[in-house]
Motif scaffolding. Structure first.
Motif, PDB file in Angstrom:
ATOM      1  N   ASP A 476       0.451  -1.238   0.059  1.00 53.72           N
ATOM      2  CA  ASP A 476       0.016   0.127   0.217  1.00 53.72           C
ATOM      3  C   ASP A 476       1.261   1.379   0.431  1.00 53.72           C
ATOM      4  O   ASP A 476       0.442   2.193  -0.478  1.00 53.72           O
ATOM      5  N   ILE A 477       2.071   0.966   0.693  1.00 54.81           N
ATOM      6  CA  ILE A 477       2.852   2.201   0.373  1.00 54.81           C
ATOM      7  C   ILE A 477       3.512   2.631  -0.820  1.00 54.81           C
ATOM      8  O   ILE A 477       3.571   3.836  -1.213  1.00 54.81           O
ATOM      9  N   LEU A 478       3.832   1.764  -1.389  1.00 54.87           N
ATOM     10  CA  LEU A 478       4.793   1.467  -2.579  1.00 54.87           C
ATOM     11  C   LEU A 478       3.776   1.940  -4.046  1.00 54.87           C
ATOM     12  O   LEU A 478       4.072   2.269  -4.924  1.00 54.87           O
ATOM     13  N   LYS A 479       2.415   1.584  -3.967  1.00 57.64           N
ATOM     14  CA  LYS A 479       1.661   1.939  -4.782  1.00 57.64           C
ATOM     15  C   LYS A 479       1.118   3.583  -5.715  1.00 57.64           C
ATOM     16  O   LYS A 479       1.493   3.428  -6.474  1.00 57.64           O
ATOM     17  N   PRO A 480       1.389   4.273  -4.981  1.00 58.60           N
ATOM     18  CA  PRO A 480       1.001   6.198  -5.323  1.00 58.60           C
ATOM     19  C   PRO A 480       2.603   5.999  -5.270  1.00 58.60           C
ATOM     20  O   PRO A 480       2.737   6.851  -7.125  1.00 58.60           O
ATOM     21  N   SER A 481       3.994   5.415  -5.822  1.00 54.10           N
ATOM     22  CA  SER A 481       5.401   5.745  -6.007  1.00 54.10           C
ATOM     23  C   SER A 481       5.854   5.487  -7.559  1.00 54.10           C
ATOM     24  O   SER A 481       5.075   5.210  -7.978  1.00 54.10           O
ATOM     25  N   GLU A 482       6.441   6.367  -8.323  1.00 60.59           N
ATOM     26  CA  GLU A 482       5.888   6.372  -9.777  1.00 60.59           C
ATOM     27  C   GLU A 482       7.354   5.310 -10.064  1.00 60.59           C
ATOM     28  O   GLU A 482       7.571   5.829 -11.815  1.00 60.59           O
ATOM     29  N   THR A 483       8.640   5.994  -9.548  1.00 52.98           N
ATOM     30  CA  THR A 483      10.308   5.489 -10.091  1.00 52.98           C
ATOM     31  C   THR A 483      10.558   3.850 -10.542  1.00 52.98           C
ATOM     32  O   THR A 483       9.277   2.823 -10.100  1.00 52.98           O
ATOM     33  N   LYS A 484      10.834   3.913 -11.233  1.00 51.06           N
ATOM     34  CA  LYS A 484      10.914   2.101 -11.933  1.00 51.06           C
ATOM     35  C   LYS A 484      11.269   1.375 -11.149  1.00 51.06           C
ATOM     36  O   LYS A 484      11.019  -0.071 -10.508  1.00 51.06           O
ATOM     37  N   GLN A 485      12.446   1.843 -10.255  1.00 52.84           N
ATOM     38  CA  GLN A 485      12.511   1.050  -9.158  1.00 52.84           C
ATOM     39  C   GLN A 485      11.667   1.005  -7.770  1.00 52.84           C
ATOM     40  O   GLN A 485      11.194  -1.038  -7.403  1.00 52.84           O
ATOM     41  N   MET A 486      10.783   1.378  -7.571  1.00 48.25           N
ATOM     42  CA  MET A 486       9.860   1.175  -6.685  1.00 48.25           C
ATOM     43  C   MET A 486       8.747   0.483  -7.384  1.00 48.25           C
ATOM     44  O   MET A 486       8.360  -0.579  -6.293  1.00 48.25           O
ATOM     45  N   LYS A 487       8.461   0.425  -8.857  1.00 43.66           N
ATOM     46  CA  LYS A 487       7.236  -0.191  -9.895  1.00 43.66           C
ATOM     47  C   LYS A 487       7.582  -2.069  -9.012  1.00 43.66           C
ATOM     48  O   LYS A 487       6.894  -2.487  -8.949  1.00 43.66           O
ATOM     49  N   SER A 488       8.812  -2.012  -9.118  1.00 48.47           N
ATOM     50  CA  SER A 488       9.753  -3.349  -9.774  1.00 48.47           C
ATOM     51  C   SER A 488       9.540  -4.070  -8.405  1.00 48.47           C
ATOM     52  O   SER A 488       9.213  -5.031  -8.355  1.00 48.47           O
ATOM     53  N   THR A 489      10.064  -3.207  -7.110  1.00 45.53           N
ATOM     54  CA  THR A 489       9.671  -3.748  -5.576  1.00 45.53           C
ATOM     55  C   THR A 489       8.298  -3.687  -5.747  1.00 45.53           C
ATOM     56  O   THR A 489       7.938  -4.744  -4.399  1.00 45.53           O
ATOM     57  N   LEU A 490       7.389  -3.046  -6.087  1.00 45.32           N
ATOM     58  CA  LEU A 490       6.309  -3.603  -5.465  1.00 45.32           C
ATOM     59  C   LEU A 490       5.773  -4.764  -6.643  1.00 45.32           C
ATOM     60  O   LEU A 490       4.784  -5.555  -5.712  1.00 45.32           O
ATOM     61  N   GLU A 491       6.297  -4.979  -7.439  1.00 39.32           N
ATOM     62  CA  GLU A 491       6.081  -6.332  -8.234  1.00 39.32           C
ATOM     63  C   GLU A 491       6.639  -7.173  -7.533  1.00 39.32           C
ATOM     64  O   GLU A 491       6.245  -8.401  -7.472  1.00 39.32           O
ATOM     65  N   HIS A 492       7.680  -7.353  -7.040  1.00 36.71           N
ATOM     66  CA  HIS A 492       8.230  -8.299  -6.055  1.00 36.71           C
ATOM     67  C   HIS A 492       7.475  -8.484  -4.561  1.00 36.71           C
ATOM     68  O   HIS A 492       7.348  -9.635  -4.748  1.00 36.71           O
ATOM     69  N   LEU A 493       7.068  -7.579  -4.365  1.00 32.92           N
ATOM     70  CA  LEU A 493       6.263  -7.798  -3.160  1.00 32.92           C
ATOM     71  C   LEU A 493       5.115  -8.343  -2.978  1.00 32.92           C
ATOM     72  O   LEU A 493       4.252  -9.080  -2.710  1.00 32.92           O
ATOM     73  N   GLU A 494       4.630  -8.299  -3.794  1.00 31.94           N
ATOM     74  CA  GLU A 494       3.559  -8.699  -4.449  1.00 31.94           C
ATOM     75  C   GLU A 494       3.506 -10.613  -4.643  1.00 31.94           C
ATOM     76  O   GLU A 494       2.340 -11.199  -5.159  1.00 31.94           O
ATOM     77  N   GLN A 495       4.463 -10.386  -5.742  1.00 31.61           N
ATOM     78  CA  GLN A 495       5.069 -12.202  -6.237  1.00 31.61           C
ATOM     79  C   GLN A 495       5.317 -13.110  -4.416  1.00 31.61           C
ATOM     80  O   GLN A 495       4.437 -14.246  -4.650  1.00 31.61           O
ATOM     81  N   TYR A 496       5.603 -12.081  -3.260  1.00 25.73           N
ATOM     82  CA  TYR A 496       5.646 -12.854  -2.332  1.00 25.73           C
ATOM     83  C   TYR A 496       4.652 -13.331  -1.545  1.00 25.73           C
ATOM     84  O   TYR A 496       4.412 -14.020  -1.255  1.00 25.73           O
ATOM     85  N   ILE A 497       3.866 -11.781  -1.296  1.00 20.87           N
ATOM     86  CA  ILE A 497       1.991 -12.080  -0.764  1.00 20.87           C
ATOM     87  C   ILE A 497       1.989 -13.485  -1.274  1.00 20.87           C
ATOM     88  O   ILE A 497       1.152 -14.712  -1.210  1.00 20.87           O
ATOM     89  N   VAL A 498       1.604 -14.140  -2.752  1.00 20.47           N
ATOM     90  CA  VAL A 498       0.945 -15.447  -3.118  1.00 20.47           C
ATOM     91  C   VAL A 498       1.963 -15.982  -2.873  1.00 20.47           C
ATOM     92  O   VAL A 498       0.969 -16.782  -2.933  1.00 20.47           O
ATOM     93  N   ARG A 499       3.131 -16.069  -3.179  1.00 24.26           N
ATOM     94  CA  ARG A 499       3.958 -17.055  -2.603  1.00 24.26           C
ATOM     95  C   ARG A 499       3.589 -18.101  -1.447  1.00 24.26           C
ATOM     96  O   ARG A 499       3.805 -19.566  -1.222  1.00 24.26           O
ATOM     97  N   PHE A 500       3.476 -16.523  -0.342  1.00 24.71           N
ATOM     98  CA  PHE A 500       2.170 -17.562   1.007  1.00 24.71           C
ATOM     99  C   PHE A 500       1.838 -17.885   0.678  1.00 24.71           C
ATOM    100  O   PHE A 500       1.132 -18.702   1.863  1.00 24.71           O
ATOM    101  N   GLU A 501       0.109 -16.872   0.162  1.00 27.86           N
ATOM    102  CA  GLU A 501      -0.701 -17.756   0.631  1.00 27.86           C
ATOM    103  C   GLU A 501      -0.715 -18.839  -0.060  1.00 27.86           C
ATOM    104  O   GLU A 501      -1.769 -19.598   0.077  1.00 27.86           O
ATOM    105  N   GLN A 502       0.176 -19.512  -1.198  1.00 23.57           N
ATOM    106  CA  GLN A 502       0.132 -20.989  -1.385  1.00 23.57           C
ATOM    107  C   GLN A 502       0.640 -22.149  -1.292  1.00 23.57           C
ATOM    108  O   GLN A 502       0.267 -22.915  -1.288  1.00 23.57           O
ATOM    109  N   LEU A 503       1.070 -20.910   0.009  1.00 21.97           N
ATOM    110  CA  LEU A 503       1.558 -22.303   1.201  1.00 21.97           C
ATOM    111  C   LEU A 503       0.423 -23.033   1.904  1.00 21.97           C
ATOM    112  O   LEU A 503       0.908 -23.757   2.522  1.00 21.97           O
ATOM    113  N   ASP A 504      -0.448 -22.132   2.148  1.00 23.79           N
ATOM    114  CA  ASP A 504      -1.838 -22.584   3.023  1.00 23.79           C
ATOM    115  C   ASP A 504      -2.783 -23.813   2.196  1.00 23.79           C
ATOM    116  O   ASP A 504      -2.945 -24.792   3.568  1.00 23.79           O
ATOM    117  N   GLY A 505      -2.107 -24.520   1.044  1.00 20.12           N
ATOM    118  CA  GLY A 505      -2.296 -26.068   1.186  1.00 20.12           C
ATOM    119  C   GLY A 505      -1.776 -27.498   0.991  1.00 20.12           C
ATOM    120  O   GLY A 505      -2.089 -28.114   0.628  1.00 20.12           O
TER     121      GLY A 505
END
Length: 714
Positions: A476-505
């Motif tokens: 949520d903090i990184l969503k308003p950011s406009e730089t390329k580094q922050m957009k790339s960081t946002l994508e990596h964090l979202e991927q980590y969240i998805v991978r954590f949620e996949q551990l439920d099964g």
């Protein structure tokens, strides 16, 4: 020009033919006083624009933070005035036993900030509730008649006489007659003005009713004399059936102050409702978040300067208003003392200024410590270019300014992410407030501190739902950011969240990384002591070499990624070339201007008068004072050479000797060091001034002595 006459008279002097010196405006004074005035006007205009932005943003933040409280207060006032429409019967039925509606407004101990709150309250009242709202302060209400007079004058807009008898004017000239200072006169005026407005309902369309309330605001309730308040409340309670009065008490300490100041017989006449404002620390956190922790505001404070402002806030006054004034002072000092502060502006303007730099401006860039450190890291050929070619320096400066803006755009989102991860940890290893973490990041590499290591160890113990919730906050903090580094960081964090949620099964065995075996199976077999000891040692070794579960591996991977972000983006500003353009780093100036030390200033003035008077004849060696110094300086210097008790006669003789040397008299003459009436009077005046300042006092031990209240040298 002077006159000598023993009689009093009126003397007329013709004005001098010389032209008076033209008054210098603020902008001209700023430009003329700049170290380098080539871009003085541009620096002043930029400073003025940022100054106004600080002021405007602070007022908007204050209104937003107080909006909820002010809305509740306005609803309370409107509710109290709904039944006072056409007479006093409805109002009397609402108010039990002649109670006056009273709002206890608890604002906190940050008294300098209260004026902004009361100003906002008055504006809202004037716009939507009532035109009859007045404010009074304790310093202008020394007696009951002063309080009554101020209230009536500000309500009626005419002069109010505190005397019972009105003077008759027989001159034939029409003079507006003053109104008597009574509540009954206020009631008559209120009825007359409201009846007049009934004939023109359009004039009162903005208010809640055609009989708007009369609101009296006591800004500093604790400072009022309790007896004056008691008498005023008793008088007003007698007229509550005729006049819709409402009181607002501005309280800085606690609501119990009302019970302490007013007896039960008086407080029972008030229908009190409590309203609480946000704490001053919340106000400060919001101001820092909106004005300092943002890349939109180009001016920045160094760690020491921010620490000085926060320390003054926490240990002196809790005033957000004074904190903002300190920020404005730092802004003014930065643009006044730093010639290259002309680049502390929008990106386009800064790049244009660099392109127009003269050779002298480029030389100032070369002398910046950050630029010199950058030159030292380059190869010899590049160093020659940077030290000899002005055009090359301009190109490099433009690149530095762009990099500095990118640095700030990446710095603050990562700082907020780190704070959101560590603010909920036990004992707050990196600080309870984000300003504490920010100061630590400004001072040094935060990842090299023990506190950071402790925080990372605690983060590696978080459960899956806790780490996922923390990562969601970072997203949520990184969503308003406009730089390329922050957009790339946002994508990596979202991927980590998805991978954590996949551990439920996954099954429990898979998550734990080993089969679930009962630890007692191996021990249930019959065996001797040797085999039992061997089995226990094998089980202990297997625990040490236990494989990490997929969740632990993923958690460590995510935290290592965040650690890499911290190491790459939260480097101190000193590592950035041209950081001096934006960062103000003169904490001593701020401390000297804002954290006043009157005792030290007085002793400096008395011991070293040249520091203030700037008279060349007062220049002396350290520890001495010129004989031409003012009398109080000479007397002060002489008293430092005495013990705990000072003999006044010896002190006077020493003073006379020093002043004789200042007059240029011959030391061998009879008049040298002689005490005459003039010297005696000057000495007594100087001693009296020292006594007033608290350096000496009279003593009963010896009548011709005074006691010294200081110790040590000057």
């Amino acid at each position: 020009m002077s006159t000598s006459s023993v009689s009093k008279g009126c003397f007329v002097f013709k004005p001098s033919s010389k032209k008076r010196k033209r008054a210098v405006g603020i902008g001209e004074y700023f430009v003329e006083g700049c170290a380098e005035s080539e871009y003085g006007k541009e620096r002043f205009s930029t400073c003025q624009r940022l100054w106004e932005k600080i002021k405007t943003d602070t007022e908007l933040l204050q209104d937003e933070l107080n909006k909820k409280m002010l809305d509740s207060l306005i609803d309370f006032i409107k509710k109290c005035t709904l039944n006072f429409q056409s007479g006093s019967e409805d109002w009397a039925s609402l108010m039990r036993a002649s109670e006056i509606p009273t709002a206890a407004l608890v604002l906190g101990v940050n008294v300098p900030d209260h004026d902004m709150t009361f100003q906002s309250l008055s504006d809202v009242l004037q716009q939507s509730v009532t035109p009859f709202a007045v404010s009074v302060q304790a310093k202008e209400c020394a007696a009951l008649k002063n309080l009554m007079q101020k209230v009536l004058e500000r309500l009626m807009g005419v002069g109010v006489s505190a005397e019972d008898d009105d003077d008759d004017d027989d001159s034939g000239i029409h003079v507006p007659q003053k109104v008597s200072c009574t509540i009954s006169a206020l009631c008559r005026w209120y009825k007359a003005i409201t009846n007049k407005q009934h004939k023109f309902p359009g004039k009162t369309a903005n208010y809640v009713s055609h009989s708007p309330p009369v609101v009296v605001i006591f800004k500093d309730f604790e400072a009022f004399d309790p007896r004056i308040l008691q008498d005023f409340i008793l008088i007003c309670s007698r007229y509550i059936h005729e006049l819709p009065l409402i009181f607002i008490f501005g309280i800085a300490t606690s609501p119990s102050t009302i019970q302490h100041m007013l007896p039960h017989s008086v407080s029972s006449l008030l229908c009190i409702e409590l309203f609480q404002s946000l704490s001053c620390t919340q106000h400060l956190a919001t101001v820092i978040d909106k004005l300092i922790l943002t890349s939109q505001f180009p001016f920045k404070l160094s760690a020491k300067d921010l620490h000085v402002l926060v320390s003054i806030f926490l240990y002196h006054d809790f005033s957000v208003r004074n904190f903002v004034k300190g920020l404005q002072l730092a802004l003014l000092e930065h643009f006044y003392s730093q010639p290259l502060s002309v680049l502390c502006c929008e990106k386009g303007k800064a790049l244009d200024y660099v392109q127009k730099f003269s050779h002298q401006d480029v030389e100032m860039v070369r002398h910046l410590p950050s630029f010199m450190r950058y030159v030292e890291t380059k190869d010899p050929q590049e160093q020659i270019q940077l030290l000899s070619s002005d055009d090359h320096v301009k190109e490099v400066c433009q690149k530095f300014l762009k990099d500095l803006r990118k640095y700030h755009k990446n710095y603050y989102p990562i700082l907020r992410c780190l704070y959101s991860l560590t603010s909920s940890l036990p004992k707050y290893p990196l600080g309870r407030q984000i300003r504490e973490l920010y100061i630590s990041c400004l001072e040094k590499n935060v990842w090299e501190t023990n506190e950071y290591e402790s925080a990372m160890q605690l983060l590696r113990l978080l459960a899956k739902d806790e780490i996922v919730a923390a990562l969601r906050k970072c997203v949520d903090i990184l969503k308003p950011s406009e730089t390329k580094q922050m957009k790339s960081t946002l994508e990596h964090l979202e991927q980590y969240i998805v991978r954590f949620e996949q551990l439920d099964g996954m099954s429990i065995e898979t998550l734990c990384g080993e089969e679930v075996i009962s630890p007692g199976k191996e021990l249930q077999k019959k065996t001797d002591l040797y085999h039992l000891q061997k089995t226990l040692l094998e089980m202990k070794g297997s625990r040490r070499t236990k494989k990490m579960s997929p969740f632990e591996l993923l958690r460590n991977e995510a935290l290592d990624f965040i650690d890499g972000l911290v190491r790459s983006h939260l480097t101190p500003p000193e590592t950035q070339p041209l950081n001096e353009v934006c960062y103000y780093s003169s904490s001593g100036v701020l401390r000297r201007h804002l954290n006043a030390t009157p005792r030290t200033s007085i002793q400096t003035a008395l011991g070293h008068p040249f520091f203030y008077l700037k008279n060349e004849s007062l220049k002396t060696d350290t520890g001495t004072v010129s004989s031409a110094a003012p009398d109080i300086c000479i007397v002060y210097k002489l008293h430092l050479e005495c013990g705990r008790l000072i003999n006044l006669y010896d002190w006077l003789e020493a003073y006379a000797t020093v002043t004789s040397a200042a007059e240029g008299k011959d030391p061998d003459s009879e008049d040298y060091g002689k005490v005459d009436e003039l010297r005696h009077a000057r000495f007594i005046q100087a001693v009296s001034e020292l006594e007033f300042l608290g350096f000496v006092k009279s003593t009963k031990q010896k009548t011709d002595h005074v006691a010294r209240l200081t110790w040590g040298g000057c």
